[in-house]
Design a protein around this motif. Structure first.
Motif, PDB file in Angstrom:
ATOM      1  N   ASP A 163     -58.265  44.894  46.625  1.00 46.46           N
ATOM      2  CA  ASP A 163     -59.306  45.132  45.628  1.00 46.46           C
ATOM      3  C   ASP A 163     -58.959  44.358  44.359  1.00 46.46           C
ATOM      4  O   ASP A 163     -58.057  44.716  43.617  1.00 46.46           O
ATOM      5  CB  ASP A 163     -59.393  46.632  45.326  1.00 46.46           C
ATOM      6  CG  ASP A 163     -60.471  46.988  44.326  1.00 46.46           C
ATOM      7  OD1 ASP A 163     -60.996  46.087  43.637  1.00 46.46           O
ATOM      8  OD2 ASP A 163     -60.793  48.187  44.229  1.00 46.46           O
ATOM      9  N   LEU A 164     -59.681  43.275  44.125  1.00 49.80           N
ATOM     10  CA  LEU A 164     -59.418  42.446  42.946  1.00 49.80           C
ATOM     11  C   LEU A 164     -60.274  42.854  41.749  1.00 49.80           C
ATOM     12  O   LEU A 164     -60.044  42.405  40.640  1.00 49.80           O
ATOM     13  CB  LEU A 164     -59.654  40.969  43.275  1.00 49.80           C
ATOM     14  CG  LEU A 164     -58.801  40.405  44.412  1.00 49.80           C
ATOM     15  CD1 LEU A 164     -59.188  38.962  44.719  1.00 49.80           C
ATOM     16  CD2 LEU A 164     -57.322  40.503  44.071  1.00 49.80           C
ATOM     17  N   ALA A 165     -61.264  43.722  41.965  1.00 59.37           N
ATOM     18  CA  ALA A 165     -62.181  44.111  40.892  1.00 59.37           C
ATOM     19  C   ALA A 165     -61.657  45.281  40.064  1.00 59.37           C
ATOM     20  O   ALA A 165     -61.904  45.353  38.858  1.00 59.37           O
ATOM     21  CB  ALA A 165     -63.544  44.465  41.481  1.00 59.37           C
ATOM     22  N   THR A 166     -60.929  46.187  40.695  1.00 52.22           N
ATOM     23  CA  THR A 166     -60.435  47.369  39.994  1.00 52.22           C
ATOM     24  C   THR A 166     -59.133  47.037  39.280  1.00 52.22           C
ATOM     25  O   THR A 166     -58.240  46.436  39.882  1.00 52.22           O
ATOM     26  CB  THR A 166     -60.218  48.528  41.000  1.00 52.22           C
ATOM     27  OG1 THR A 166     -61.435  48.752  41.708  1.00 52.22           O
ATOM     28  CG2 THR A 166     -59.790  49.797  40.303  1.00 52.22           C
ATOM     29  N   PRO A 167     -59.003  47.429  38.010  1.00 53.23           N
ATOM     30  CA  PRO A 167     -57.732  47.180  37.301  1.00 53.23           C
ATOM     31  C   PRO A 167     -56.550  47.830  38.024  1.00 53.23           C
ATOM     32  O   PRO A 167     -56.666  48.941  38.555  1.00 53.23           O
ATOM     33  CB  PRO A 167     -57.955  47.835  35.937  1.00 53.23           C
ATOM     34  CG  PRO A 167     -59.441  47.857  35.763  1.00 53.23           C
ATOM     35  CD  PRO A 167     -59.994  48.053  37.148  1.00 53.23           C
ATOM     36  N   ILE A 168     -55.437  47.117  38.035  1.00 53.63           N
ATOM     37  CA  ILE A 168     -54.237  47.595  38.728  1.00 53.63           C
ATOM     38  C   ILE A 168     -53.831  48.972  38.220  1.00 53.63           C
ATOM     39  O   ILE A 168     -53.476  49.857  39.000  1.00 53.63           O
ATOM     40  CB  ILE A 168     -53.074  46.585  38.568  1.00 53.63           C
ATOM     41  CG1 ILE A 168     -53.401  45.295  39.311  1.00 53.63           C
ATOM     42  CG2 ILE A 168     -51.767  47.169  39.072  1.00 53.63           C
ATOM     43  CD1 ILE A 168     -52.416  44.170  39.067  1.00 53.63           C
ATOM     44  N   GLN A 169     -53.900  49.185  36.908  1.00 51.18           N
ATOM     45  CA  GLN A 169     -53.505  50.479  36.336  1.00 51.18           C
ATOM     46  C   GLN A 169     -54.355  51.608  36.919  1.00 51.18           C
ATOM     47  O   GLN A 169     -53.860  52.714  37.147  1.00 51.18           O
ATOM     48  CB  GLN A 169     -53.643  50.475  34.806  1.00 51.18           C
ATOM     49  CG  GLN A 169     -52.666  49.580  34.094  1.00 51.18           C
ATOM     50  CD  GLN A 169     -53.084  48.095  34.109  1.00 51.18           C
ATOM     51  OE1 GLN A 169     -54.143  47.713  34.608  1.00 51.18           O
ATOM     52  NE2 GLN A 169     -52.223  47.259  33.584  1.00 51.18           N
ATOM     53  N   ASP A 170     -55.641  51.344  37.174  1.00 49.11           N
ATOM     54  CA  ASP A 170     -56.517  52.362  37.755  1.00 49.11           C
ATOM     55  C   ASP A 170     -56.125  52.674  39.194  1.00 49.11           C
ATOM     56  O   ASP A 170     -56.123  53.837  39.615  1.00 49.11           O
ATOM     57  CB  ASP A 170     -57.978  51.915  37.699  1.00 49.11           C
ATOM     58  CG  ASP A 170     -58.525  51.844  36.282  1.00 49.11           C
ATOM     59  OD1 ASP A 170     -57.808  52.255  35.332  1.00 49.11           O
ATOM     60  OD2 ASP A 170     -59.651  51.357  36.115  1.00 49.11           O
ATOM     61  N   ILE A 171     -55.795  51.631  39.953  1.00 46.87           N
ATOM     62  CA  ILE A 171     -55.389  51.836  41.353  1.00 46.87           C
ATOM     63  C   ILE A 171     -54.088  52.632  41.404  1.00 46.87           C
ATOM     64  O   ILE A 171     -53.980  53.626  42.122  1.00 46.87           O
ATOM     65  CB  ILE A 171     -55.233  50.491  42.095  1.00 46.87           C
ATOM     66  CG1 ILE A 171     -56.583  49.761  42.170  1.00 46.87           C
ATOM     67  CG2 ILE A 171     -54.657  50.709  43.497  1.00 46.87           C
ATOM     68  CD1 ILE A 171     -56.493  48.337  42.689  1.00 46.87           C
ATOM     69  N   VAL A 172     -53.105  52.218  40.618  1.00 43.57           N
ATOM     70  CA  VAL A 172     -51.810  52.906  40.603  1.00 43.57           C
ATOM     71  C   VAL A 172     -51.996  54.338  40.105  1.00 43.57           C
ATOM     72  O   VAL A 172     -51.413  55.281  40.656  1.00 43.57           O
ATOM     73  CB  VAL A 172     -50.779  52.132  39.761  1.00 43.57           C
ATOM     74  CG1 VAL A 172     -49.494  52.941  39.590  1.00 43.57           C
ATOM     75  CG2 VAL A 172     -50.474  50.781  40.398  1.00 43.57           C
ATOM     76  N   GLY A 173     -52.832  54.535  39.093  1.00 51.89           N
ATOM     77  CA  GLY A 173     -53.099  55.877  38.591  1.00 51.89           C
ATOM     78  C   GLY A 173     -53.703  56.771  39.660  1.00 51.89           C
ATOM     79  O   GLY A 173     -53.338  57.947  39.793  1.00 51.89           O
TER      80      GLY A 173
END
Length: 191
Positions: A163-173
């Motif tokens: 997923d390149l659209a979602t910010p990494i911080q959101d995915i990790v969160g």
């Protein structure tokens, strides 16, 4: 069914507390890769059958006690509708090649055995692969992979996402909020 019976085999009673505990677990930590609706349907079908329910675990409870208990769980699950969407769903490990070219978005400084408990899922070694993988679809729809070892010669686990659209911080969160992983072991890697 056997997983439920196994979890209550040493319980003093099959009363309301056990009904609540099991119902909560079925909704918040579904067994294996089942959705709560599938768990519910399996219980309903087992109760409709004329077959003996406790053929494997052999609890100390009678057939009628077990049927009352499982019926109470079904009633409690009905009472708790609409059910929450599970925090994630496990995807078949055979899809690991979709992530084989993805760059890690985070480093989890834990080896695969220590990851499995907090994530409540097993990492598996796909046929033809030397590393251990776990593929998940988060509640948001983002698909991730945990792979160990994430880096040659290191015992850390890599967190991958296509997923390149979602910010990494959101995915990790979302990963942290969906599991019992301790954030102190997770380092974000910018793309």
């Amino acid at each position: 069914m056997n997983a439920i019976l196994d979890s209550v085999q040493f319980s003093d009673t099959l009363g309301p507390e056990e009904v609540g505990r099991i119902s909560s677990a079925l909704l918040t930590e579904p067994l294996w890769n089942l959705h709560p609706a599938e768990e519910y349907q399996a219980l309903v079908e087992a109760l409709r059958s004329n077959e003996e329910l406790d053929t494997l675990i052999r609890t100390r409870y009678s057939e009628s006690e077990l049927r009352r208990f499982l019926s109470s769980i079904v009633a409690e699950l009905d009472h708790r509708r609409p059910w929450p969407e599970p925090p994630f769903r496990e995807l078949p490990v055979s899809g690991w090649t979709r992530f084989s070219d993805a760059d890690p978005i985070a480093r989890i400084d834990l080896a695969w055995p220590a990851i499995q408990g907090p994530v409540r899922r097993m990492l598996r070694k796909p046929v033809g692969e030397s590393r251990y993988w776990l593929l998940l679809q988060l509640r948001s729809g983002t698909e991730i992979a945990l792979v160990w070892p994430g880096w040659p010669g290191e015992s850390a686990t890599a967190l991958l996402s296509t997923d390149l659209a979602t910010p990494i911080q959101d995915i990790v969160g979302e990963v942290v909020n969906s599991t019992a992983l301790d954030p102190k072991f997770i380092s974000i890697i910018d793309r």
